[in-house]
Design a protein around this motif. Sequence first.
Motif, mmCIF file in Angstrom:
data_model
loop_
_atom_site.group_PDB
_atom_site.id
_atom_site.type_symbol
_atom_site.label_atom_id
_atom_site.label_comp_id
_atom_site.label_asym_id
_atom_site.label_seq_id
_atom_site.Cartn_x
_atom_site.Cartn_y
_atom_site.Cartn_z
ATOM 1 N N LEU A 4 45.718 -20.405 76.210
ATOM 2 C CA LEU A 4 46.551 -20.892 75.118
ATOM 3 C C LEU A 4 45.776 -21.835 74.211
ATOM 4 O O LEU A 4 45.850 -21.747 72.981
ATOM 5 C CB LEU A 4 47.785 -21.589 75.672
ATOM 6 N N ALA A 174 54.729 -10.633 73.666
ATOM 7 C CA ALA A 174 53.907 -11.785 74.059
ATOM 8 C C ALA A 174 52.850 -11.386 75.082
ATOM 9 O O ALA A 174 51.704 -11.846 75.013
ATOM 10 C CB ALA A 174 54.805 -12.891 74.605
ATOM 11 N N ARG A 175 53.205 -10.537 76.017
ATOM 12 C CA ARG A 175 52.217 -10.082 77.007
ATOM 13 C C ARG A 175 51.085 -9.317 76.331
ATOM 14 O O ARG A 175 49.907 -9.491 76.669
ATOM 15 C CB ARG A 175 52.894 -9.204 78.062
ATOM 16 N N GLU A 178 48.773 -11.837 74.587
ATOM 17 C CA GLU A 178 48.298 -12.977 75.377
ATOM 18 C C GLU A 178 46.802 -13.218 75.157
ATOM 19 O O GLU A 178 45.996 -12.278 75.183
ATOM 20 C CB GLU A 178 48.562 -12.731 76.867
ATOM 21 N N GLN A 205 55.565 -16.767 80.371
ATOM 22 C CA GLN A 205 54.685 -16.414 79.258
ATOM 23 C C GLN A 205 54.374 -17.653 78.436
ATOM 24 O O GLN A 205 55.199 -18.127 77.669
ATOM 25 C CB GLN A 205 55.378 -15.354 78.392
ATOM 26 N N ASN A 207 52.321 -18.053 75.938
ATOM 27 C CA ASN A 207 52.049 -17.881 74.502
ATOM 28 C C ASN A 207 53.316 -17.588 73.704
ATOM 29 O O ASN A 207 53.314 -16.842 72.730
ATOM 30 C CB ASN A 207 50.992 -16.797 74.260
#
Length: 360
Positions: A4, A174-175, A178, A205, A207
């Motif tokens: 991140l 989001a996955r 990532e 998750q 992010n």
Amino acid sequence: MSGLLSLVRPDLRDFAGYKSARSEALRGDVWLNANESAWANPADGEGRSRRYPDPQPPALRARLAELYGVAPAALLVGRGSDEAIDLLVRALCVPGQDAVVVTPPVFGMYAVCARLQGAALVEVPLVDDAAGFSADLEAIQDAALTRRAKLVFLCSPSNPAGAAIPLDEIASLARALEGKALVVVDEAYGEFADGPSATTLLPMQSNIAVLRTLSKAHALAAARIGVVIGDEELIAVLQRCQAPYPVPTPCADLALAGLSDAALAQTRDRVALVRSERSRLAEALVRAPGVRRVYASQGNYVLARFDDAERAFRALLAIGVVVRDQRAAPQLGDALRITVGSPAQNDRVIAALDAREQAA
């Protein structure tokens, strides 16, 4: 470095920010460290405004964290969602290099902040079909990867279109992004929606970031209190990029009072009334002459297309009702957005649109 933090601008990853006089945990009864006045302003009866406020008022931050079901360290309080959007773009996007993905027609501040930061704006239009407007998550993913976007803004419920995005689709996006992009879910109208908040995705998750505000359901638009919720590392970075004193004491006090148990109970009742009135207004618009289409909404507004939007806008204005003219927005050349008001206010809207046709 976490995945991140790798999304943060390299020059800001170790940025300490400004250390204000209130950022130090000092104790004393005579405060002479911030060049404040020793006397209160004559208009300030309690004398609370002569001191700079805490950068993140602890009681308010704790109450907001409780409201949204997150840890206080996972939440940053600021001047409405607008400041949160600006902080995210400034902290993550290198000017002239990184991109921001948006889904027009949508809230305009994402594009404004991107332009001010010198970030490329990548538009993936909402798809308008028989079911209404919807976000094309596959196209959004492709655009974010192709253009190497750092931020993807998803407005859910969408303003002005009104549709919410299913959480499983947000999680899937989001996955896929990532380590490449942060997915920002703007839930300014979340209290009026049917499903749970995207904050429930945060434990799985990192992010994902979520924007919330007290401006809409909580009726505190003038107080300018909004939050960004996300991974604690991201929140710490954003706080270092934030102005020293973002939350004025009078605004923090008002917000805290507005989040009391009694106030929240009344807010819940009003949200239920708005949801009921939203259905009534939409049904009346469907029956009104000259209304071409009414979109299902999970916000506190209804988007409608008109045979003659200018005429409808003027008819409402003639009786003192101001609605949002959306005709300059992409795909909305014949549309108006009508906020759901009180039952009496909604009656005026319905009557005015009916009278407009009768007068013709």
